[in-house]
Design a protein around this motif. Structure first.
Motif, PDB file in Angstrom:
ATOM      1  N   ALA A  34     -68.124 -18.176 -37.331  1.00  0.00           N
ATOM      2  CA  ALA A  34     -67.857 -18.761 -36.014  1.00  0.00           C
ATOM      3  C   ALA A  34     -66.586 -19.610 -36.047  1.00  0.00           C
ATOM      4  CB  ALA A  34     -69.055 -19.601 -35.567  1.00  0.00           C
ATOM      5  N   GLY A  35     -66.412 -20.373 -37.124  1.00  0.00           N
ATOM      6  CA  GLY A  35     -65.209 -21.182 -37.221  1.00  0.00           C
ATOM      7  C   GLY A  35     -63.950 -20.344 -37.315  1.00  0.00           C
ATOM      8  N   GLU A  36     -63.990 -19.289 -38.095  1.00  0.00           N
ATOM      9  CA  GLU A  36     -62.806 -18.445 -38.270  1.00  0.00           C
ATOM     10  C   GLU A  36     -62.476 -17.675 -36.995  1.00  0.00           C
ATOM     11  OE1 GLU A  36     -63.614 -15.985 -41.604  1.00  0.00           O
ATOM     12  OE2 GLU A  36     -63.294 -17.575 -43.086  1.00  0.00           O
ATOM     13  N   ILE A  37     -63.516 -17.103 -36.355  1.00  0.00           N
ATOM     14  CA  ILE A  37     -63.239 -16.281 -35.172  1.00  0.00           C
ATOM     15  C   ILE A  37     -62.890 -17.151 -33.967  1.00  0.00           C
ATOM     16  CG2 ILE A  37     -65.524 -16.076 -34.032  1.00  0.00           C
ATOM     17  CD1 ILE A  37     -64.996 -13.000 -34.081  1.00  0.00           C
ATOM     18  N   GLY A  38     -63.320 -18.418 -34.023  1.00  0.00           N
ATOM     19  CA  GLY A  38     -62.987 -19.328 -32.938  1.00  0.00           C
ATOM     20  C   GLY A  38     -61.607 -19.942 -33.062  1.00  0.00           C
ATOM     21  N   SER A  39     -61.015 -19.862 -34.227  1.00  0.00           N
ATOM     22  CA  SER A  39     -59.715 -20.523 -34.442  1.00  0.00           C
ATOM     23  C   SER A  39     -58.562 -19.549 -34.572  1.00  0.00           C
ATOM     24  CB  SER A  39     -59.787 -21.391 -35.706  1.00  0.00           C
ATOM     25  OG  SER A  39     -60.101 -20.609 -36.846  1.00  0.00           O
ATOM     26  N   ILE A  40     -58.834 -18.276 -34.760  1.00  0.00           N
ATOM     27  CA  ILE A  40     -57.752 -17.316 -34.939  1.00  0.00           C
ATOM     28  C   ILE A  40     -57.179 -16.905 -33.586  1.00  0.00           C
ATOM     29  CG2 ILE A  40     -59.206 -15.250 -34.865  1.00  0.00           C
ATOM     30  CD1 ILE A  40     -57.498 -14.119 -37.170  1.00  0.00           C
ATOM     31  N   SER A  84     -68.229  -9.100 -26.527  1.00  0.00           N
ATOM     32  CA  SER A  84     -67.300  -9.430 -27.615  1.00  0.00           C
ATOM     33  C   SER A  84     -68.050  -9.855 -28.859  1.00  0.00           C
ATOM     34  CB  SER A  84     -66.367 -10.563 -27.170  1.00  0.00           C
ATOM     35  OG  SER A  84     -67.066 -11.801 -27.156  1.00  0.00           O
ATOM     36  N   ALA A  85     -67.369  -9.772 -29.998  1.00  0.00           N
ATOM     37  CA  ALA A  85     -67.956 -10.222 -31.258  1.00  0.00           C
ATOM     38  C   ALA A  85     -68.212 -11.724 -31.224  1.00  0.00           C
ATOM     39  CB  ALA A  85     -67.032  -9.852 -32.420  1.00  0.00           C
ATOM     40  N   SER A  86     -67.306 -12.483 -30.625  1.00  0.00           N
ATOM     41  CA  SER A  86     -67.453 -13.933 -30.560  1.00  0.00           C
ATOM     42  C   SER A  86     -68.714 -14.332 -29.798  1.00  0.00           C
ATOM     43  CB  SER A  86     -66.223 -14.555 -29.879  1.00  0.00           C
ATOM     44  OG  SER A  86     -66.385 -15.945 -29.726  1.00  0.00           O
ATOM     45  N   ALA A 133     -68.362  -3.865 -32.521  1.00  0.00           N
ATOM     46  CA  ALA A 133     -67.146  -4.313 -31.838  1.00  0.00           C
ATOM     47  C   ALA A 133     -65.991  -4.376 -32.826  1.00  0.00           C
ATOM     48  CB  ALA A 133     -67.385  -5.677 -31.192  1.00  0.00           C
ATOM     49  N   CYS A 134     -66.260  -4.842 -34.044  1.00  0.00           N
ATOM     50  CA  CYS A 134     -65.211  -4.880 -35.065  1.00  0.00           C
ATOM     51  C   CYS A 134     -64.764  -3.468 -35.445  1.00  0.00           C
ATOM     52  CB  CYS A 134     -65.708  -5.616 -36.302  1.00  0.00           C
ATOM     53  SG  CYS A 134     -65.966  -7.396 -36.067  1.00  0.00           S
ATOM     54  N   ARG A 135     -65.709  -2.567 -35.588  1.00  0.00           N
ATOM     55  CA  ARG A 135     -65.352  -1.193 -35.968  1.00  0.00           C
ATOM     56  C   ARG A 135     -64.554  -0.512 -34.867  1.00  0.00           C
ATOM     57  NH1 ARG A 135     -71.228   0.400 -38.653  1.00  0.00           N
ATOM     58  NH2 ARG A 135     -70.825  -0.587 -40.684  1.00  0.00           N
ATOM     59  N   PHE A 136     -64.975  -0.700 -33.624  1.00  0.00           N
ATOM     60  CA  PHE A 136     -64.220  -0.125 -32.507  1.00  0.00           C
ATOM     61  C   PHE A 136     -62.798  -0.694 -32.482  1.00  0.00           C
ATOM     62  CE2 PHE A 136     -68.417   0.429 -29.992  1.00  0.00           C
ATOM     63  CZ  PHE A 136     -68.659   1.629 -30.638  1.00  0.00           C
ATOM     64  N   ALA A 137     -62.678  -1.993 -32.705  1.00  0.00           N
ATOM     65  CA  ALA A 137     -61.352  -2.626 -32.662  1.00  0.00           C
ATOM     66  C   ALA A 137     -60.471  -2.123 -33.803  1.00  0.00           C
ATOM     67  CB  ALA A 137     -61.507  -4.141 -32.728  1.00  0.00           C
ATOM     68  N   ARG A 138     -61.043  -1.948 -34.999  1.00  0.00           N
ATOM     69  CA  ARG A 138     -60.249  -1.423 -36.119  1.00  0.00           C
ATOM     70  C   ARG A 138     -59.720  -0.031 -35.824  1.00  0.00           C
ATOM     71  NH1 ARG A 138     -62.289  -0.092 -40.624  1.00  0.00           N
ATOM     72  NH2 ARG A 138     -64.539  -0.372 -40.278  1.00  0.00           N
ATOM     73  N   ASP A 155     -58.357  -9.605 -27.846  1.00  0.00           N
ATOM     74  CA  ASP A 155     -59.013 -10.853 -27.487  1.00  0.00           C
ATOM     75  C   ASP A 155     -60.327 -10.584 -26.767  1.00  0.00           C
ATOM     76  OD1 ASP A 155     -58.676 -13.944 -27.029  1.00  0.00           O
ATOM     77  OD2 ASP A 155     -59.250 -13.102 -25.088  1.00  0.00           O
ATOM     78  N   MET A 156     -60.317  -9.637 -25.849  1.00  0.00           N
ATOM     79  CA  MET A 156     -61.529  -9.345 -25.082  1.00  0.00           C
ATOM     80  C   MET A 156     -62.592  -8.720 -25.960  1.00  0.00           C
ATOM     81  SD  MET A 156     -61.813  -7.557 -21.363  1.00  0.00           S
ATOM     82  CE  MET A 156     -61.155  -9.074 -20.656  1.00  0.00           C
ATOM     83  N   ALA A 157     -62.221  -7.905 -26.916  1.00  0.00           N
ATOM     84  CA  ALA A 157     -63.200  -7.236 -27.767  1.00  0.00           C
ATOM     85  C   ALA A 157     -63.768  -8.152 -28.836  1.00  0.00           C
ATOM     86  CB  ALA A 157     -62.571  -6.005 -28.418  1.00  0.00           C
ATOM     87  N   LEU A 158     -62.946  -9.111 -29.312  1.00  0.00           N
ATOM     88  CA  LEU A 158     -63.357  -9.886 -30.481  1.00  0.00           C
ATOM     89  C   LEU A 158     -63.519 -11.383 -30.239  1.00  0.00           C
ATOM     90  CD1 LEU A 158     -60.965  -8.152 -33.026  1.00  0.00           C
ATOM     91  CD2 LEU A 158     -63.421  -7.755 -32.793  1.00  0.00           C
ATOM     92  N   LEU A 159     -62.610 -11.991 -29.496  1.00  0.00           N
ATOM     93  CA  LEU A 159     -62.511 -13.448 -29.505  1.00  0.00           C
ATOM     94  C   LEU A 159     -63.008 -14.125 -28.240  1.00  0.00           C
ATOM     95  CD1 LEU A 159     -58.898 -13.647 -31.015  1.00  0.00           C
ATOM     96  CD2 LEU A 159     -61.089 -13.391 -32.207  1.00  0.00           C
TER      97      LEU A 159
END
Length: 836
Positions: free
Chosen positions: A785-791, A750-752, A694-699, A739-743
């Motif tokens: 989890a903390g970083e991806i949940g707060s960004i 999603s990655a999250s 998911a991260c690679r697709f988003a990049r 947001d839909m792909a990562l968070l």
């Protein structure tokens, strides 16, 4: 119809289709036949068979059996070959009546008892040697005589727990022992599989002919091992050489069938004089090892120092009496052919009786008289190695017929025997009896060898009512070795009374209720994790191919942004090693074809599926039959030939069907697998890989300059088009797509979402530390989890996405270091002292 054999004629009545099927059946001269009796007619058991099975149904039953074998993945491996071969099964069983089988069983029990006594003597007071009954050179020259085991008293009191003998019927109609097997007898699991397949191919016939069941034998064998252990509920392990063993399928099947833990040497460690299994929860005691590793390889410290299959200090643990090993290292001593020459005398000395089933006549050339006898009758002999498998000086040959050699080679053999007779035995040439096989719609006689098994139980030796039959594809009844072209056959022992249905399930009073399996071995966790990762990699490749092919259909209507998005998809496949880097970005069909079914590219869907199958093969005992059926079917779908795909539409259909198969595999894992540690590692493998992808697709498709076509492609790749359209009516936009792909922790793609599932899995896994501090995998995943949940979505630029991806890869490495690649000093639970 009239049958003629051995100068006799007899008329019997059979169905017309059978009359044609054996019209040309002619038993070989001077050789007993299992189909035709001495009266010239089919034996009674075969008349029963022909009354119940019309000849016209044989081909249909054979096709059913072959399909069943493919579906179950029953296989074996030839030494030196990378690929497994499909198990070859003859379409007809070997039929033996219970009266004759009773005599065979009695002889096998005698022989097993004899070898048990022989091993106790050889590794004990050596009275056979001191009294001159057995030459000292026969003991000292045997490679399987292990000097470190001299004086050892086997834990549990037995040297052998499972014995097997290869037998054949000689020209006089009597059964003879051809070889003895006590090192690590193989084939019992294949006998069980043969029975499973044949009972499905001929269900009514199997029930009507009162075939004796195999389950009681395996239950007695398991009970025998359990009774030897000190604990009431021991941990019994089947020690395998690994997935490249010729009979690995059999070993994994037996482990699953008997409820044993399948382990390799790396899974085991000797700690405080006791063998333990390396598990994700640390060291766990192993009470019994059923050894399928050759004895010379079981301990690299005291035996073969080059071995990577064994357990350091295993022999020390055996000497301490803390670990039961079946069969004991050193039991393979009974397999040497030189010993056959002395068995009649040894039997009379140790048991006070004659052999009830003689072995093939053998002369050990280490004795002058025997050597002279062999050299005088050399053309009528079969020459074999006295110790080991291969005839010294003649390459890989296991048996040599001197009369078939060129004069120069025959002279060289004679000179070798004369110079060093201790290395050779002369044996009577075996003329194997024949059994019927089905070839081209007719019955034909073929030579066979029958392997019979005896298990040590609390009530003495028990013989399997059946066995493992090998049938040659050649009509040569003088065959002394059966290799290429061999098929196996089920062995039906027929009773007068209806067979009692048996099961390995214990009675209500014998079992305590439990809801989880034992601790998961680290190797199994490793392979389950990578099985999940490779399946997810295959899915990601297939999604890219499907997206590429579906969109390339409208090239004529596509703008520059749309074409660039397709080229980016092609580059992604090339970067992943799924397609040749030299292909043009616009050759969408060529890229899709490579990515689907290329065997040359490690990143293709086919390569990933095959690698997943390889990981699954190592843990066969932990996956369902349906899972194997699906992954085998998926491999066939992707195994494309050159020219199979002419258009991107055809490539799209292949990718789409393959994704449906992967969804079925995923569904089985979600719905049919118990929520224990094994499932969690499998699921974590998929979750980690999906989050990274998911991260690679988003990049690649959600950068700062992403076009609407890029964002639309990303929604396709994460299978979120419907969800996005239902939430946002104004078309695609960068922040919502990111947001839909990562968070978005509500989106299962999603990655999250993947990270949250991994967190939950880690909460249930055991820890080695008792200091209350989180272990490294837990620390990393909590950080992510903390970083991806707060960004915020607007702040999730390419550099932030890359940071998430790299941390996920670091988490995967930490998980492997903690649970998979444990070092001895990291295996123990670490406690802290102090007051609470």
């Amino acid at each position: 119809m009239t049958f003629a054999a051995n100068g006799m004629k007899k008329r019997v009545t059979v169905a017309d289709d059978w009359s044609a099927a054996f019209a040309d059946y002619v038993p070989l001269p001077g050789v007993p036949d299992e189909f035709i009796g001495v009266d010239g007619a089919p034996k009674a058991q075969w008349l029963q068979w022909m009354e119940r099975v019309p000849a016209r149904n044989i081909d249909r039953s054979l096709a059913l059996a072959e399909r069943h074998i493919r579906d179950l993945g029953i296989s074996y491996r030839v030494r030196g070959e990378a690929q497994e071969r499909t198990w070859p099964l003859s379409g007809l069983p070997l039929l033996i009546d219970e009266g004759e089988w009773a005599e065979i069983s009695k002889s096998i029990v005698q022989r097993a008892s004899l070898f048990e006594a022989l091993l106790k003597d050889v590794y004990g007071d050596a009275s056979l040697v001191s009294k001159g009954i057995l030459p000292a050179a026969v003991v000292a020259g045997a490679g399987e005589f292990l000097r470190p085991m001299v004086g050892v008293k086997p834990p549990g009191g037995r040297w052998m727990h499972l014995y097997a003998a290869d037998i054949g019927r000689g020209p006089d109609g009597r059964w003879w022992v051809l070889n003895d097997r006590a090192q690590a007898p193989s084939g019992a699991g294949y006998a069980l599989e043969n029975r499973l397949v044949m009972s499905h191919a001929y269900p009514s016939t199997y029930a009507q002919m009162n075939v004796q069941r195999l389950a009681p034998f395996f239950r007695a064998f398991r009970n025998g091992l359990t009774a030897m252990a000190a604990r009431a509920q021991p941990r019994i392990c089947l020690m395998t050489p690994g997935a490249h063993s010729a009979t690995y399928f059999e070993q994994s099947y037996l482990a699953k069938y008997l409820g044993f833990l399948l382990v390799e040497g790396d899974d085991l460690i000797v700690h405080d004089g006791q063998v333990h299994v390396r598990t994700i929860a640390g060291l766990k005691r192993a009470d019994v090892l059923w050894r399928r590793v050759d004895a010379d390889f079981v301990d690299p410290i005291e035996l073969n120092g080059a071995s990577r299959l064994g357990v350091p200090r295993l022999l020390s643990a055996i000497r301490d009496g803390n670990t039961i090993v079946a069969n004991m290292p050193g039991a393979g001593f009974v397999e040497q052919r030189a010993l056959l020459a002395f068995m009649p005398t040894i039997c009379r000395h140790l048991l006070g009786e004659d052999l009830s089933m003689p072995n093939i006549a053998t002369w050990w050339c280490g004795q002058p008289d025997a050597r002279a006898n062999v050299l005088n009758d050399l053309p009528q002999m079969s020459i074999a190695a006295a110790f080991g498998e291969q005839v010294p000086g003649f390459g890989a040959e296991q048996h040599i017929l001197p009369e078939a050699l060129p004069p120069a080679e025959a002279a060289r053999l004679r000179a070798a025997i004369d110079a060093r007779g201790v290395d050779y035995v002369g044996q009577e040439i075996v003329r194997l009896s024949t059994t019927p096989v089905w070839e081209d719609g007719r019955l034909q006689p073929r030579p066979f060898v029958l392997r019979v098994y005896a298990a040590a139980t609390p009530d003495g030796w028990q013989v399997m009512p059946g066995g493992f039959c090998l049938v040659s594809d050649k009509a040569d009844a003088r065959a002394v070795s059966m290799g290429e072209g061999v098929k196996s056959a089920d062995v039906w022992v027929l009773s007068e009374k209806p067979a009692v249905l048996e099961t390995l399930l214990p009675s209500q009073d014998e079992v305590s209720i439990r809801r989880v399996l034992g601790n998961l071995p680290s190797r199994a966790a490793d392979n389950l994790f990578w099985y999940g990762r490779y399946l997810e990699r295959a899915e990601a490749v297939l999604r890219i191919v499907r997206c590429l092919c579906s969109r390339s259909v409208e090239l004529d209507l596509m703008g520059a942004d749309g074409l660039e998005a397709l080229k980016r998809l092609s580059r992604q496949l090339m970067a992943w090693g799924a397609a040749a880097a030299g292909k043009g970005e616009g050759d969408f069909l060529g890229v899709a074809t490579d990515a689907l079914g290329s065997e040359e590219h490690y990143g293709s869907a086919l390569s990933n599926v095959r690698t997943a199958y390889g990981s699954a093969s190592v843990i066969r005992e932990r996956l369902s039959v349906d899972s194997f059926k699906l992954i085998v079917s998926l491999e066939r779908q992707l195994n494309l030939r050159t020219g199979d795909l002419a258009t991107t539409t055809e490539a799209f259909e292949i990718a789409d069907r393959a994704l449906v198969s992967l969804a079925a595999i995923s569904g089985l894992a979600q719905e049919n697998v118990n929520r224990v540690a094994g499932w969690r590692f499998l699921d974590m493998g998929r979750r980690v890989e999906r989050a990274i992808n998911a991260c690679r697709f988003a990049r690649n498709f959600a950068g700062e300059t992403a076009s609407a076509d890029d964002l639309d492609v990303l929604l396709d790749l994460i299978d979120s088009q419907i969800t996005y359209r239902s939430r946002y009516l104004g078309g695609v936009a960068l922040a919502p797509v990111r947001d839909m792909a990562l968070l978005d922790h509500f989106n299962p793609r999603s990655a999250s979402f993947q990270i949250e599932q991994i967190r939950r899995h880690l909460e249930t896994l055991p820890t080695l530390n008792e200091d209350g501090l989180p272990e490294e995998p837990k620390r990393i995943i909590e950080l992510i989890a903390g970083e991806i949940g707060s960004i915020a979505a607007r702040d999730t630029d390419v550099s932030a996405i890359l940071a998430f991806e790299q941390k996920l890869m670091r988490f995967a490495d930490a998980l492997a270091a903690r649970y998979f690649l444990q070092r001895p000093d990291e295996l123990q639970t670490k406690s802290v002292s102090g007051l609470a």
